[in-house]
Design a protein around this motif. Structure first.
Motif, PDB file in Angstrom:
ATOM      1  N   ASP A   7       0.578  -1.485  -0.182  1.00 41.08           N
ATOM      2  CA  ASP A   7      -0.035   0.038   0.090  1.00 41.08           C
ATOM      3  C   ASP A   7       0.998   1.257  -0.072  1.00 41.08           C
ATOM      4  N   ASP A   8       1.975   1.175   0.911  1.00 46.36           N
ATOM      5  CA  ASP A   8       2.888   2.398   0.695  1.00 46.36           C
ATOM      6  C   ASP A   8       3.491   2.776  -0.619  1.00 46.36           C
ATOM      7  N   LEU A   9       3.782   1.709  -1.137  1.00 48.49           N
ATOM      8  CA  LEU A   9       4.590   1.746  -2.590  1.00 48.49           C
ATOM      9  C   LEU A   9       3.476   2.224  -3.609  1.00 48.49           C
ATOM     10  N   LEU A  10       2.158   2.053  -3.472  1.00 43.64           N
ATOM     11  CA  LEU A  10       1.215   2.391  -4.286  1.00 43.64           C
ATOM     12  C   LEU A  10       0.378   3.664  -3.897  1.00 43.64           C
ATOM     13  N   GLU A  38      -3.938  -8.578 -10.168  1.00 47.92           N
ATOM     14  CA  GLU A  38      -4.855  -9.559 -10.161  1.00 47.92           C
ATOM     15  C   GLU A  38      -4.995 -10.131  -8.645  1.00 47.92           C
ATOM     16  N   ASP A  39      -6.427 -10.236  -8.347  1.00 47.84           N
ATOM     17  CA  ASP A  39      -6.874 -10.367  -6.962  1.00 47.84           C
ATOM     18  C   ASP A  39      -6.017  -9.496  -5.820  1.00 47.84           C
ATOM     19  N   GLY A  40      -5.798  -8.283  -6.229  1.00 50.39           N
ATOM     20  CA  GLY A  40      -5.054  -7.187  -5.226  1.00 50.39           C
ATOM     21  C   GLY A  40      -3.631  -7.353  -5.481  1.00 50.39           C
ATOM     22  N   LYS A  41      -3.068  -8.350  -6.316  1.00 49.46           N
ATOM     23  CA  LYS A  41      -1.668  -8.585  -6.175  1.00 49.46           C
ATOM     24  C   LYS A  41      -1.022  -7.854  -7.474  1.00 49.46           C
ATOM     25  N   VAL A  42       0.042  -7.010  -7.225  1.00 48.40           N
ATOM     26  CA  VAL A  42       0.704  -6.680  -8.566  1.00 48.40           C
ATOM     27  C   VAL A  42       1.197  -7.700  -9.341  1.00 48.40           C
ATOM     28  N   VAL A  43       0.885  -7.914 -10.475  1.00 48.11           N
ATOM     29  CA  VAL A  43       1.381  -8.860 -11.493  1.00 48.11           C
ATOM     30  C   VAL A  43       2.350  -8.348 -12.704  1.00 48.11           C
ATOM     31  N   TYR A  44       2.173  -6.878 -12.825  1.00 46.41           N
ATOM     32  CA  TYR A  44       2.795  -6.134 -13.942  1.00 46.41           C
ATOM     33  C   TYR A  44       3.179  -4.680 -13.644  1.00 46.41           C
ATOM     34  N   VAL A  45       4.235  -4.226 -13.789  1.00 49.74           N
ATOM     35  CA  VAL A  45       4.509  -2.763 -13.613  1.00 49.74           C
ATOM     36  C   VAL A  45       5.094  -2.326 -15.037  1.00 49.74           C
ATOM     37  N   ARG A  94     -10.196  -8.952 -16.203  1.00 46.51           N
ATOM     38  CA  ARG A  94     -10.760  -9.365 -14.788  1.00 46.51           C
ATOM     39  C   ARG A  94      -9.924  -8.846 -13.720  1.00 46.51           C
ATOM     40  N   CYS A  95      -8.940  -8.236 -14.330  1.00 48.19           N
ATOM     41  CA  CYS A  95      -7.787  -7.479 -13.391  1.00 48.19           C
ATOM     42  C   CYS A  95      -8.294  -6.018 -13.216  1.00 48.19           C
ATOM     43  N   GLU A  96      -7.382  -5.374 -12.509  1.00 48.44           N
ATOM     44  CA  GLU A  96      -7.382  -4.200 -12.097  1.00 48.44           C
ATOM     45  C   GLU A  96      -6.190  -3.235 -12.514  1.00 48.44           C
ATOM     46  N   VAL A  97      -6.250  -2.113 -12.696  1.00 46.91           N
ATOM     47  CA  VAL A  97      -5.352  -1.162 -13.195  1.00 46.91           C
ATOM     48  C   VAL A  97      -5.118   0.274 -12.249  1.00 46.91           C
ATOM     49  N   ARG A  98      -3.954   0.419 -12.091  1.00 49.03           N
ATOM     50  CA  ARG A  98      -3.818   1.696 -11.147  1.00 49.03           C
ATOM     51  C   ARG A  98      -2.465   2.446 -11.819  1.00 49.03           C
ATOM     52  N   TRP A  99      -2.443   3.938 -11.904  1.00 48.26           N
ATOM     53  CA  TRP A  99      -1.289   4.467 -12.361  1.00 48.26           C
ATOM     54  C   TRP A  99      -1.019   5.820 -11.790  1.00 48.26           C
ATOM     55  N   ARG A 100       0.202   6.212 -11.995  1.00 50.37           N
ATOM     56  CA  ARG A 100       0.535   7.525 -11.419  1.00 50.37           C
ATOM     57  C   ARG A 100       1.315   8.371 -12.245  1.00 50.37           C
ATOM     58  N   GLU A 101       0.908   9.578 -12.699  1.00 45.40           N
ATOM     59  CA  GLU A 101       1.798  10.384 -13.597  1.00 45.40           C
ATOM     60  C   GLU A 101       3.261  10.658 -13.077  1.00 45.40           C
ATOM     61  N   ASP A 102       4.070  10.572 -13.589  1.00 44.62           N
ATOM     62  CA  ASP A 102       5.432  10.683 -13.244  1.00 44.62           C
ATOM     63  C   ASP A 102       6.595  11.196 -14.463  1.00 44.62           C
ATOM     64  N   ASP A 103       7.252  12.113 -13.926  1.00 43.39           N
ATOM     65  CA  ASP A 103       8.418  12.753 -14.566  1.00 43.39           C
ATOM     66  C   ASP A 103       9.419  11.806 -14.987  1.00 43.39           C
ATOM     67  N   ASN A 104       9.699  10.700 -14.366  1.00 45.04           N
ATOM     68  CA  ASN A 104      10.706   9.638 -14.326  1.00 45.04           C
ATOM     69  C   ASN A 104      10.004   8.263 -14.315  1.00 45.04           C
ATOM     70  N   PRO A 105       9.254   7.962 -15.168  1.00 41.31           N
ATOM     71  CA  PRO A 105       8.381   6.667 -15.106  1.00 41.31           C
ATOM     72  C   PRO A 105       9.348   5.468 -15.194  1.00 41.31           C
ATOM     73  N   GLN A 106      10.433   5.589 -15.991  1.00 39.98           N
ATOM     74  CA  GLN A 106      11.382   4.368 -16.150  1.00 39.98           C
ATOM     75  C   GLN A 106      11.897   4.025 -14.580  1.00 39.98           C
ATOM     76  N   GLY A 107      12.605   5.414 -13.879  1.00 42.51           N
ATOM     77  CA  GLY A 107      12.922   4.952 -12.554  1.00 42.51           C
ATOM     78  C   GLY A 107      12.021   4.644 -11.718  1.00 42.51           C
ATOM     79  N   LEU A 114      11.806  -3.914  -8.557  1.00 39.50           N
ATOM     80  CA  LEU A 114      12.800  -4.682  -7.637  1.00 39.50           C
ATOM     81  C   LEU A 114      11.945  -4.835  -6.367  1.00 39.50           C
ATOM     82  N   ALA A 115      11.018  -4.002  -6.055  1.00 37.49           N
ATOM     83  CA  ALA A 115      10.246  -4.053  -4.471  1.00 37.49           C
ATOM     84  C   ALA A 115       9.130  -5.143  -4.897  1.00 37.49           C
ATOM     85  N   LEU A 116       8.486  -5.272  -5.900  1.00 37.86           N
ATOM     86  CA  LEU A 116       7.301  -6.041  -5.943  1.00 37.86           C
ATOM     87  C   LEU A 116       7.500  -7.582  -6.637  1.00 37.86           C
TER      88      LEU A 116
END
Length: 135
Positions: A7-10, A38-45, A94-107, A114-116
């Motif tokens: 939750d902190d990371l997102l 998928e089911d609340g767990k991050v499967v792709y970034v 069947r999944c969910e998606v979340r996003w964040r605008e970011d000036d350094n999206p690759q970083g 690395l974390a997830l």
């Protein structure tokens, strides 16, 4: 990993929404990082210069245009005949998606991978060595 860390990371991301073409169409056209759950767990970034276009591409593209489309297809292929683009889009729907605008999206993507350690990210980046300040 505990849910609090996840939750902190997102924390700066949009709330989780169904991964549909309508939701993708509402995403901004700005650079950012996105996660598929998928089911609340991050499967792709992923990261992109245009969130709206990339989220649509994952849903409506093909295995050559989207790593996520390719990875989901590969997993679905194991269950039977070769998965079609529709099969892949249905699974993503069947999944969910979340996003964040970011000036350094690759970083931001690299740090989240690395974390997830999401299962659909092919390569986990190697941690960068800490740099020392000049004496």
């Amino acid at each position: 990993m505990g849910d609090a860390i996840h939750d902190d990371l997102l924390a700066d991301f949009t709330p989780a929404q169904p991964y549909t073409t309508e939701v993708a169409a509402a995403a901004p056209r700005s650079p950012g990082v996105h996660v598929v759950l998928e089911d609340g767990k991050v499967v792709y970034v992923g990261f992109t210069g245009n969130l709206r276009n990339r989220l649509r591409q994952h849903l409506t593209g093909n295995r050559e245009s989207s790593v996520l489309h390719q990875q989901v297809g590969h997993e679905l292929d194991k269950l039977g005949p070769v998965a079609s683009a529709t099969d892949i889009a249905d699974w993503l729907g069947r999944c969910e998606v979340r996003w964040r605008e970011d000036d350094n999206p690759q970083g931001a993507k690299e740090a989240l991978v690395l974390a997830l350690k999401p299962r659909f990210n092919r390569q986990v980046p190697k941690p960068r060595p800490a740099t020392r300040a000049a004496d």
